[in-house]
Structures are given as structure tokens and as C-alpha cells.
Design a protein around this motif. Structure first.
Motif, PDB file in Angstrom:
ATOM      1  N   GLY A   1      -9.421 -40.670 -38.778  1.00 14.30           N
ATOM      2  CA  GLY A   1     -10.639 -39.924 -39.057  1.00 14.30           C
ATOM      3  C   GLY A   1     -11.019 -38.876 -38.040  1.00 14.30           C
ATOM      4  O   GLY A   1     -12.122 -38.339 -38.100  1.00 14.30           O
ATOM      5  N   VAL A   2     -10.155 -38.560 -37.061  1.00 15.43           N
ATOM      6  CA  VAL A   2     -10.466 -37.540 -36.059  1.00 15.43           C
ATOM      7  C   VAL A   2     -10.175 -36.175 -36.662  1.00 15.43           C
ATOM      8  O   VAL A   2      -9.031 -35.718 -36.710  1.00 15.43           O
TER       9      VAL A   2
ATOM     10  N   SER B   1     -17.945 -43.458 -26.566  1.00 16.81           N
ATOM     11  CA  SER B   1     -17.136 -42.740 -27.547  1.00 16.81           C
ATOM     12  C   SER B   1     -17.997 -41.917 -28.502  1.00 16.81           C
ATOM     13  O   SER B   1     -17.540 -40.890 -29.020  1.00 16.81           O
TER      14      SER B   1
ATOM     15  N   GLU C   1     -10.858 -45.987 -32.085  1.00 19.14           N
ATOM     16  CA  GLU C   1     -11.853 -46.437 -33.069  1.00 19.14           C
ATOM     17  C   GLU C   1     -11.780 -45.638 -34.358  1.00 19.14           C
ATOM     18  O   GLU C   1     -12.041 -46.161 -35.442  1.00 19.14           O
ATOM     19  N   THR C   2     -11.421 -44.355 -34.237  1.00 17.06           N
ATOM     20  CA  THR C   2     -11.504 -43.450 -35.375  1.00 17.06           C
ATOM     21  C   THR C   2     -10.213 -43.397 -36.182  1.00 17.06           C
ATOM     22  O   THR C   2     -10.243 -43.170 -37.399  1.00 17.06           O
TER      23      THR C   2
ATOM     24  N   ALA D   1     -17.421 -38.009 -29.526  1.00 14.49           N
ATOM     25  CA  ALA D   1     -17.389 -37.525 -30.909  1.00 14.49           C
ATOM     26  C   ALA D   1     -18.376 -36.385 -31.107  1.00 14.49           C
ATOM     27  O   ALA D   1     -18.060 -35.384 -31.773  1.00 14.49           O
TER      28      ALA D   1
ATOM     29  N   HIS E   1     -12.562 -43.423 -28.380  1.00 14.60           N
ATOM     30  CA  HIS E   1     -12.932 -42.703 -29.610  1.00 14.60           C
ATOM     31  C   HIS E   1     -11.728 -42.559 -30.541  1.00 14.60           C
ATOM     32  O   HIS E   1     -11.827 -42.815 -31.750  1.00 14.60           O
TER      33      HIS E   1
END
Length: 372
Positions: A205-206, A164, A201-202, A168, A198
Motif C-alpha cells: 500500500g505504499v 510510522s 506495516e503498509t 506516512a 511504515h
């Protein structure tokens, strides 16, 4: 679409679409659909302009760009593209030049594509998607994982399904090139798992990503790894196909980085489990294949996705057991699950004989346009 619901509380109202992909009657079964889509179905041939990007750890990744304003055969000064020996055998015709960036539309929609295991911008599904989106006025960046662009990467490590951080990095780089564009992302198979990981997990926040899609994704890597390693079709057909190119790459790695790989054992491997045990897991910080499959899987993270996301899996995918597919309780309300009965793996061939790969790009465009 985003909500403030905690990632630990999946919403059972998340959407599930079981509408069919109109695979023709002359192409029955998941194996047939997968193989025909990979080797026989018609798709447009498209050429790209390549950019090489250095990574923070001293390696590089290659992104192949296409756009209505970007001519792969003519340089920005109007001169025909010279013969680029470094690009022979790839889908790129020339290297990106500084003046090329001004030819890309600053505010148009844009898509970054992530390929599957041993894929590239030459893969039929990548070619079909890039062609369809470019024809709609989009800018497309076909991102290559390390060692997959036709050129060996600089390090002993390569790529893996749970990377991931690499997703990012490539997303951030693409956005930095066109910061005003409306960015979207799509990952196929291995690339789809890394993308979903990704996103999960984010969460919120992407940055700058309007929507995403993941196609034919092995979200439960252990179930899919067993399917490809323990069944006759998995070992004798699919594993053998992938291992043909993987062995060559590992042999080259062993020559460049003596002692990093047990060459004799890797040349004898007969399944993807053996490959992950001998190379992928130890090279990328996992104990063994099972540890890698467990910790790199995106399935446990789907409830944390806070970007509008389509997850498309055919229920007859020979790589992905139907029982391993997520249900609406496994994902966040920002996720649309589309699980047609037919389509195979990364294929979805439709139309009269000889068939074509146009259904998948059209499905992605529909989702990005409408959220459905």
C-alpha cells in the motif's frame, strides 16, 4: 520486484551483501569512525528552502527543499533573499513561496530524507546526501521530525522511533507537491527505523514510492537501547551527547505545558533508557521504555516490506550490536541487506586524510539506479 508472498513467510533467498566500505586505515574502529564522521569529516555545505506543513493534530513539520532549479538565495521574483530571523541557526535560507513550486522539475527523480535522533538538515549525513542527489538532478526534501527543525513544535509530544504515521504523512505531502516525480525515501538511524516500520506495516500500500533505503538502523530497539544505556561508552559518550539537547527541549516543554513532564527527574537522567522511561514512552502511548522499544521496533516487520529497499548497517556500529542485525530469513525478497564490516554509525568515512562522507550517498544512488 514486488511479490505476492505472504508477509508471514520470509524468503531465505533474500539478498545479503557483505562487501566492504573502504574506510581508511588511519581511521580504525567503530567509535572512531562514528565520531570522526559526525564532527570532523569533510562534507559539502548546502542551503535549503523551507516549507512549513500543518499536521492534522494541530502541530507542524518543516521540510527543507533543494533542487537544481531552486535557488535558496534568490526569491522567485529575482530579488535576493532578505534576512530571515526565523531561520537563523538552520540550514534553510528562506521560506518557500508559491511560485517556487513551478521551478522544481515535475518528472525528475526525487528523494525524501529522514534524519536520526536529534538530527536535522544540518547533520553531516543529510548535507552530504542532499548535495550528491541535487548534483545528479534530483529534487530533495529533508524532512524534520517535530522539534528538530530549530523551532519548538506546538504540542507536548515530540517525535519517536516508531512514528510510522508521521512518516506516512510526510511522504504523502511530499508526493502531493510533485505527484509526477519518481519518489524515493531514505532514513538514517531513528528515521530509518520509523521508515522501515511504515514500509513493513503498509506492504503493497505504499503509493508512488519507487524504492527506499535505511542506514545505520536500530531495528532491534531493545538491543540498541541496552547498548547505549548500559555500556560505559553508551552512557558516558553517546547518551551524554544526545541528552544535552534533549534536556533543553524537555525543560522548554515543561514550561509551556506544566505538569506534562517531571522536570527534576528529567534533568537528572543519565541514559537514553531513563529518557524513554520518563518522557518518550508515556508521552507517546507506551507503558515504559521496554514497552516502547519492543512495540516500536521495525525488526519484526521487515518480512512485510514490498518496496525495493536497501538496509545498510556497518557491523562495527557502536549503537547497533552486530548480533541484532537481521539475516536474509528475517526480511522479504524485496530487501537487500548490506552489512560491511567497517563504517561506524551514520558515518562511512572514506578517502585520504582528512576523509569525506561521499561513500554513503554514492551507495544510495547505486541502489536506486540499479537495485544492487
Amino acid at each position: 520486484m514486488a511479490t505476492n508472498r505472504p508477509a508471514s513467510v520470509p524468503d531465505p533467498s533474500a539478498r545479503l551483501d557483505l562487501s566492504r566500505c573502504p574506510v581508511p586505515a588511519w581511521l580504525p574502529g567503530g567509535h572512531t569512525q562514528t565520531l570522526y564522521g559526525a564532527f570532523c569529516a569533510q562534507h559539502p555545505a548546502i542551503r535549503f528552502v523551507r516549507e512549513r506543513v500543518d499536521t492534522p493534530d494541530g502541530d507542524f513539520v518543516d521540510l527543507d527543499w533543494c533542487s537544481p532549479g531552486l535557488d535558496p538565495h534568490v526569491r522567485p521574483d529575482g530579488q535576493p533573499t532578505p534576512h530571515e530571523s526565523s531561520l537563523v541557526g538552520t540550514a534553510a535560507s528562506r521560506w518557500m513561496e508559491p511560485a517556487d513550486w513551478s521551478r522544481l522539475p515535475a518528472n525528475a527523480p526525487a528523494l525524501i530524507l529522514f534524519h536520526g535522533l536529534e538530527g536535522s538538515s544540518l547533520s553531516p549525513y543529510m548535507q552530504a546526501a542532499a548535495h550528491a542527489f541535487r548534483n545528479r538532478g534530483w529534487t530533495v526534501a529533508a524532512a524534520h521530525f517535530r522539534s528538530c527543525s530549530g523551532v519548538p513544535n506546538r504540542m507536548a509530544r515530540a517525535y519517536y522511533s516508531g512514528d510510522s504515521a508521521e512518516i506516512a504523512f510526510m511522504l504523502d505531502h511530499a508526493r502531493s507537491r510533485l505527484p509526477q516525480a519518481a519518489w524515493h525515501a531514505a532514513g538514517i538511524s531513528l528515521g530509518g527505523n520509523a521508515l522501515l516500520k511504515h514500509l513493513g506495516e503498509t506492504g503493497h500500500g505504499v503509493r508512488g514510492l519507487r524504492a527506499a533505503a535505511a542506514v545505520s538502523v536500530p531495528m532491534d530497539l531493545a538491543a540498541c537501547g541496552r547498548r547505549l544505556s548500559d555500556t560505559v561508552w553508551g552512557r558516558q559518550l553517546y547518551s551524554r551527547h544526545f541528552l544535552r539537547s534533549i534536556r533543553r527541549k524537555i525543560f522548554d516543554k515543561a514550561q509551556e505545558f506544566p505538569g506534562s513532564v517531571d522536570v527534576l527527574r528529567t534533568q537528572r537522567m543519565r541514559s537514553l533508557r531513563e529518557f524513554d522511561d520518563l518522557y518518550t514512552a508515556p508521552m507517546h502511548g507506551y507503558r515504559n521504555a521496554l514497552d516502547y522499544w519492543t512495540r516500536a521496533a521495525s525488526l519484526p516487520l521487515l518480512s512485510g516490506i514490498r518496496v525495493p529497499t536497501l538496509i545498510l548497517n556497518a557491523r562495527n556500529d557502536p549503537f547497533v550490536p552486530e548480533a541484532s542485525l537481521p539475516g536474509s530469513r528475517d526480511v522479504s525478497p524485496d530487501v537487500l541487506l548490506h552489512q560491511p564490516g567497517q563504517g561506524g554509525h551514520a558515518s562511512f568515512v572514506t578517502g585520504m586524510f582528512p576523509g569525506h562522507l561521499g561513500w554513503l550517498p554514492a551507495r544510495l544512488l547505486q541502489f536506486f539506479d540499479s537495485g544492487r
